[in-house]
Design an enzyme around this catalytic site. Structure first.
Site, PDB file in Angstrom:
ATOM      1  N   PRO A   1       1.448  62.060  58.517  1.00 25.28           N
ATOM      2  CA  PRO A   1       0.489  60.956  58.671  1.00 25.28           C
ATOM      3  C   PRO A   1      -0.743  61.332  59.508  1.00 25.28           C
ATOM      4  CG  PRO A   1       2.697  60.380  59.513  1.00 25.28           C
ATOM      5  CD  PRO A   1       2.602  61.856  59.417  1.00 25.28           C
ATOM      6  N   SER A   2      -0.938  62.602  59.819  1.00 26.83           N
ATOM      7  CA  SER A   2      -1.994  63.021  60.743  1.00 26.83           C
ATOM      8  C   SER A   2      -3.347  63.173  60.057  1.00 26.83           C
ATOM      9  CB  SER A   2      -1.609  64.352  61.398  1.00 26.83           C
ATOM     10  OG  SER A   2      -2.733  64.983  61.981  1.00 26.83           O
ATOM     11  N   PRO A   3      -4.371  62.435  60.500  1.00 26.57           N
ATOM     12  CA  PRO A   3      -5.696  62.597  59.889  1.00 26.57           C
ATOM     13  C   PRO A   3      -6.298  63.961  60.169  1.00 26.57           C
ATOM     14  CG  PRO A   3      -5.864  61.236  61.854  1.00 26.57           C
ATOM     15  CD  PRO A   3      -4.393  61.439  61.590  1.00 26.57           C
TER      16      PRO A   3
END
Length: 199
Positions: A11-13
């Site tokens: 989920p890391s941008p």
């Protein structure tokens, strides 16, 4: 030959904004990569970080500005308020771990498809149908979504322990095994490139 342990969260941008630069750097220097998805919230808890939900508004506002600036600079579409975030990282991480163990497909492509799903395509990477579609699009058996549950859960937990032991505290995080050099952030990939070149 250098080997890079790549710690990231699905989920890391910031992992999304890394794109395929790690893979291009590794290919340039003949390096190999092991993909190690981790639970970033637990990693923050273990290493003195602060979960996004608990950060001061000024930090969150600055983060949004930086994400916008980097997405424009890299010409990568990014929704600052994605429909499915936060999201449970375990199912997609298990799929990546199982795919890496199985081999035969496009593992970097799978990782990037999950990241892009969150930040550009408004898809829920915790949903079984999305996971199967990403596996299939990357040349893997979609049944790995089920078959890989045991190895996925076991390795996902071990990745967290290894991350803490290796001095990892955020994502994306790159560790060169042979030298112990650590690089935190997609904006440090140029430094990784220089290190592998011996500069």
């Amino acid at each position: 030959m250098a080997h890079i342990d790549y710690y990231f969260g699905t989920p890391s941008p910031w992992s999304y904004l890394a794109g395929d630069r790690l893979e291009r750097i590794a290919e340039k220097h003949g390096a190999t990569v092991t993909y190690k998805p981790v639970d970033l919230l637990q990693l923050f808890d273990r290493t003195g970080g602060v979960r996004p939900a608990n950060r001061h508004p000024s930090r969150l506002e600055y983060r949004a500005q930086e994400l916008r600036r980097w997405s424009e600079t890299l010409d990568m579409r990014l929704n600052l308020k994605p429909a499915f975030w936060p999201v449970n990282p375990a199912p997609s991480s298990y799929a990546i771990i199982a795919a890496q163990a199985a081999g035969g497909g496009d593992l970097p492509g799978l990782v990037q498809r999950f990241l892009r799903a969150v930040w550009a395509d408004e898809e829920n990477i915790a949903e079984d149908a999305v996971i199967r579609a990403k596996l299939s699009a990357s040349g893997f058996d979609p049944a790995l979504a089920d078959k890989g549950l045991f190895i996925g859960a076991e390795t996902f937990g071990r990745n967290l322990e290894q991350a803490v032991e290796a001095g990892v505290f955020g994502a994306p995080f790159y560790v060169v095994r042979e030298t112990g050099e650590r690089f935190w952030g997609q904006d440090r990939l140029d430094f990784l490139d220089r290190h592998l070149a011996g500069l």
